[in-house]
Design a protein around this motif. Structure first.
Motif, PDB file in Angstrom:
ATOM      1  N   LEU A 167      13.143  80.162  94.471  1.00  0.00           N
ATOM      2  CA  LEU A 167      14.458  80.758  94.650  1.00  0.00           C
ATOM      3  C   LEU A 167      15.292  80.622  93.389  1.00  0.00           C
ATOM      4  N   LYS A 168      15.880  81.715  92.975  1.00  0.00           N
ATOM      5  CA  LYS A 168      16.803  81.629  91.857  1.00  0.00           C
ATOM      6  C   LYS A 168      18.019  82.472  92.186  1.00  0.00           C
ATOM      7  N   SER A 169      19.100  82.238  91.481  1.00  0.00           N
ATOM      8  CA  SER A 169      20.324  82.965  91.827  1.00  0.00           C
ATOM      9  C   SER A 169      20.226  84.424  91.435  1.00  0.00           C
ATOM     10  N   LEU A 170      20.722  85.286  92.331  1.00  0.00           N
ATOM     11  CA  LEU A 170      20.782  86.720  92.026  1.00  0.00           C
ATOM     12  C   LEU A 170      22.083  87.054  91.309  1.00  0.00           C
ATOM     13  N   ARG A 171      22.908  86.042  91.080  1.00  0.00           N
ATOM     14  CA  ARG A 171      24.282  86.292  90.647  1.00  0.00           C
ATOM     15  C   ARG A 171      24.346  87.253  89.452  1.00  0.00           C
ATOM     16  N   THR A 172      23.446  87.028  88.504  1.00  0.00           N
ATOM     17  CA  THR A 172      23.534  87.841  87.288  1.00  0.00           C
ATOM     18  C   THR A 172      22.964  89.240  87.490  1.00  0.00           C
ATOM     19  N   LEU A 173      22.352  89.455  88.642  1.00  0.00           N
ATOM     20  CA  LEU A 173      21.626  90.713  88.799  1.00  0.00           C
ATOM     21  C   LEU A 173      22.436  91.814  89.451  1.00  0.00           C
ATOM     22  N   LEU A 229      16.759  90.403 100.133  1.00  0.00           N
ATOM     23  CA  LEU A 229      17.814  89.634 100.800  1.00  0.00           C
ATOM     24  C   LEU A 229      17.361  89.512 102.242  1.00  0.00           C
ATOM     25  N   LEU A 230      17.296  88.275 102.734  1.00  0.00           N
ATOM     26  CA  LEU A 230      16.810  88.065 104.103  1.00  0.00           C
ATOM     27  C   LEU A 230      17.974  87.868 105.069  1.00  0.00           C
ATOM     28  N   TYR A 231      17.799  88.372 106.287  1.00  0.00           N
ATOM     29  CA  TYR A 231      18.778  88.229 107.369  1.00  0.00           C
ATOM     30  C   TYR A 231      18.011  87.785 108.608  1.00  0.00           C
ATOM     31  N   HIS A 232      18.661  87.012 109.451  1.00  0.00           N
ATOM     32  CA  HIS A 232      18.071  86.694 110.749  1.00  0.00           C
ATOM     33  C   HIS A 232      19.032  87.216 111.793  1.00  0.00           C
ATOM     34  N   THR A 233      18.560  88.183 112.594  1.00  0.00           N
ATOM     35  CA  THR A 233      19.446  88.894 113.522  1.00  0.00           C
ATOM     36  C   THR A 233      20.800  89.195 112.859  1.00  0.00           C
ATOM     37  N   LEU A 234      20.699  89.776 111.685  1.00  0.00           N
ATOM     38  CA  LEU A 234      21.819  90.296 110.879  1.00  0.00           C
ATOM     39  C   LEU A 234      22.666  89.217 110.193  1.00  0.00           C
ATOM     40  N   ALA A 235      22.297  87.952 110.326  1.00  0.00           N
ATOM     41  CA  ALA A 235      23.015  86.877 109.596  1.00  0.00           C
ATOM     42  C   ALA A 235      22.289  86.639 108.271  1.00  0.00           C
ATOM     43  N   PRO A 236      22.978  86.808 107.130  1.00  0.00           N
ATOM     44  CA  PRO A 236      22.309  86.671 105.831  1.00  0.00           C
ATOM     45  C   PRO A 236      21.925  85.237 105.492  1.00  0.00           C
ATOM     46  N   LEU A 237      20.855  85.111 104.697  1.00  0.00           N
ATOM     47  CA  LEU A 237      20.409  83.807 104.211  1.00  0.00           C
ATOM     48  C   LEU A 237      21.197  83.456 102.947  1.00  0.00           C
ATOM     49  N   LEU A 238      21.853  82.295 102.989  1.00  0.00           N
ATOM     50  CA  LEU A 238      22.620  81.822 101.834  1.00  0.00           C
ATOM     51  C   LEU A 238      22.054  80.490 101.370  1.00  0.00           C
ATOM     52  N   GLN A 239      22.296  80.194 100.129  1.00  0.00           N
ATOM     53  CA  GLN A 239      21.804  78.947  99.557  1.00  0.00           C
ATOM     54  C   GLN A 239      23.006  78.209  98.964  1.00  0.00           C
ATOM     55  N   LYS A 240      23.045  76.894  99.178  1.00  0.00           N
ATOM     56  CA  LYS A 240      24.152  76.117  98.615  1.00  0.00           C
ATOM     57  C   LYS A 240      23.699  75.542  97.273  1.00  0.00           C
ATOM     58  N   SER A 241      24.463  75.833  96.233  1.00  0.00           N
ATOM     59  CA  SER A 241      24.083  75.334  94.903  1.00  0.00           C
ATOM     60  C   SER A 241      24.469  73.858  94.811  1.00  0.00           C
ATOM     61  N   PRO A 242      23.910  73.117  93.827  1.00  0.00           N
ATOM     62  CA  PRO A 242      24.267  71.696  93.684  1.00  0.00           C
ATOM     63  C   PRO A 242      25.773  71.495  93.538  1.00  0.00           C
ATOM     64  N   SER A 243      26.481  72.501  93.000  1.00  0.00           N
ATOM     65  CA  SER A 243      27.939  72.336  92.832  1.00  0.00           C
ATOM     66  C   SER A 243      28.698  72.648  94.121  1.00  0.00           C
ATOM     67  N   GLY A 244      27.945  72.982  95.187  1.00  0.00           N
ATOM     68  CA  GLY A 244      28.599  73.208  96.485  1.00  0.00           C
ATOM     69  C   GLY A 244      28.974  74.652  96.742  1.00  0.00           C
ATOM     70  N   LEU A 245      28.717  75.548  95.761  1.00  0.00           N
ATOM     71  CA  LEU A 245      29.036  76.962  95.964  1.00  0.00           C
ATOM     72  C   LEU A 245      27.884  77.665  96.678  1.00  0.00           C
ATOM     73  N   PHE A 246      28.253  78.677  97.481  1.00  0.00           N
ATOM     74  CA  PHE A 246      27.200  79.434  98.166  1.00  0.00           C
ATOM     75  C   PHE A 246      26.792  80.626  97.314  1.00  0.00           C
ATOM     76  N   GLN A 247      25.508  80.931  97.368  1.00  0.00           N
ATOM     77  CA  GLN A 247      25.008  82.084  96.623  1.00  0.00           C
ATOM     78  C   GLN A 247      23.846  82.711  97.390  1.00  0.00           C
ATOM     79  N   LEU A 248      23.476  83.917  96.962  1.00  0.00           N
ATOM     80  CA  LEU A 248      22.345  84.587  97.606  1.00  0.00           C
ATOM     81  C   LEU A 248      21.065  84.147  96.912  1.00  0.00           C
ATOM     82  N   PRO A 249      20.100  83.624  97.658  1.00  0.00           N
ATOM     83  CA  PRO A 249      18.834  83.292  97.006  1.00  0.00           C
ATOM     84  C   PRO A 249      18.052  84.573  96.739  1.00  0.00           C
ATOM     85  N   ALA A 250      17.448  84.671  95.554  1.00  0.00           N
ATOM     86  CA  ALA A 250      16.605  85.824  95.243  1.00  0.00           C
ATOM     87  C   ALA A 250      15.173  85.463  95.602  1.00  0.00           C
TER      88      ALA A 250
END
Ligand SMILES: NC(=O)C1=CN([C@@H]2O[C@H](COP(=O)(O)OP(=O)(O)OC[C@H]3O[C@@H](n4cnc5c(N)ncnc54)[C@H](O)[C@@H]3O)[C@@H](O)[C@H]2O)C=CC1
Ligand SMILES: [Mg+2]
Length: 341
Positions: free
Chosen positions: A2-8, A49-70
């Protein structure tokens, strides 16, 4: 994996790229939408981007921010192998975009798989979109909303409304066709006009009974069939608060995923200072009233929603940062400050 999609993601960067690479990317996306084979090929090296019954998968970064896992599709196929599930599930994903590096982006609902097992294997957590939308950064929130909206549209448009027979999607998910009636269906957003009405020194905000206590927003309404933006807004303001608009200016737009996809057209509007007597339609709104610049500035300064316990006069609270209503209020404040300098 998993890596951040932020830059993409594209929304902010699109204007700074050279137009030729932008055009090339858009043409590539156009081909993927229409050409099933090309789309399947792009999917092999695409990201999900993965969803479970329409709820998106998020990842918490070490700094506590949420991001989309790629997650790339080949990694996801490995996860399906581990679970003993059919790899063909990947082909159910829908195309939602393309990165600057020409990596096709897809969204996929894995509601048929075990939720906690998926969270463990993907290193993230599925979060309801209403929460996720506001936890993510500005560039990621629109993409996660878009991915969910397209999945939701497919999940709720499985049948032709003319023949009642099943409809079938193309590979990219850009349309559905009924082979019986021959109808082609395209994903839809409902047009909504939203306006911050001003009388020159105050702005008009309203609240629905379902809003959290103390929260007021700009006035909004769905377009009726055949209406222009101007006609919708004039009608909605007359219906909801009994005022006649003097002028309006379109200021921007936004896809809003709640409760279903709306296409929000945002406007600044004015009424004459002599025509400000509000008469609220209580079927639509619980309250609507004029707020001063100072009241609005104080609300904008709040770092988090006020507690507003029952029995106490509530503190004004505005819609969250990403909501276009919030942007309209900020713009109005800037205009007011500019006008008095
Ligand atoms: N992003 C933002 O900043 C904001 C977004 N909104 C969104 O704007 C939308 C419209 O605002 P409202 O004041 O509720 O609209 P509204 O004033 O038109 O009232 C909603 C009613 O319109 C009817 N309606 C007509 N066409 C409809 C359609 N296509 N879909 C659903 N209902 C339809 C229904 O009876 C519904 O109860 C809402 O979905 C809301 O989430 C509202 C305020 C801020
Ligand atoms: Mg309304």
């Amino acid at each position: 994996m998993l890596k951040s999609l932020r830059t993409l993601f594209w929304p902010k960067t699109v204007l700074t790229r050279s137009s030729s690479s932008y055009v090339a990317r858009i043409r590539y996306l156009m081909r993927l939408k229409e050409d099933d084979e090309a789309c399947l090929e792009a999917m092999r090296s695409g990201s999900l981007l993965l969803y479970h019954t329409l709820a998106p998968l998020l990842q918490k970064s070490p700094s506590g921010l949420f991001q989309l896992p790629a997650i790339n599709t080949s990694d996801f196929k490995g996860i399906l192998d581990k679970l003993g599930k059919n790899r063909a599930l990947v082909n159910e994903s829908v195309l939602i975009g393309c990165t600057e590096e020409d990596v096709a982006q897809f969204s996929l609902d894995v509601g048929a798989l075990d939720k906690s097992e998926m969270e463990r294997l993907c290193g993230g957590v599925f979060i309801d979109l209403r929460k996720a939308f506001f936890l993510l950064r500005g560039t990621e929130a629109p993409l996660v909303a878009r991915g969910q909206a397209l999945l939701r549209w497919h999940q709720t448009h499985g049948f032709c409304s003319a023949s009642g027979h099943p409809s079938f999607r193309n590979q990219s998910g850009s349309q559905r066709v009924c082979h019986s009636s021959g109808h082609t269906y395209y994903p839809k957003m409902s047009p909504v006009v939203i306006a911050l009405v001003s009388d020159g020194s105050r702005c008009l905000l309203g609240r629905q009974a379902t809003f959290p206590r103390g929260m007021y927003s700009a006035l909004a309404g769905f377009c009726d069939m055949g209406e222009t933006i101007e006609e919708t807004l004039r009608r909605e303001i007359a219906e909801e608060v009994g005022l006649e608009l003097e002028s309006l200016r379109v200021a921007g737009s936004q896809h809003w995923p709640f409760p279903q996809s709306s296409f929000m057209v945002a406007c600044h509007a004015t009424v004459a200072p002599s025509n400000t007597q509000v008469s609220v339609d209580l079927e639509e709104l619980e309250d609507a009233r004029w707020f001063t610049l100072q009241e609005v500035q104080e609300a904008l300064r709040l770092k988090k929603p006020p507690r507003n316990p029952e029995g106490e006069t509530p503190t004004l609270w505005l819609p969250p940062r990403y909501a276009i209503a919030h942007q309209l209020v900020r713009e109005w404040v800037q205009q007011q400050i500019g006008a008095h300098e």
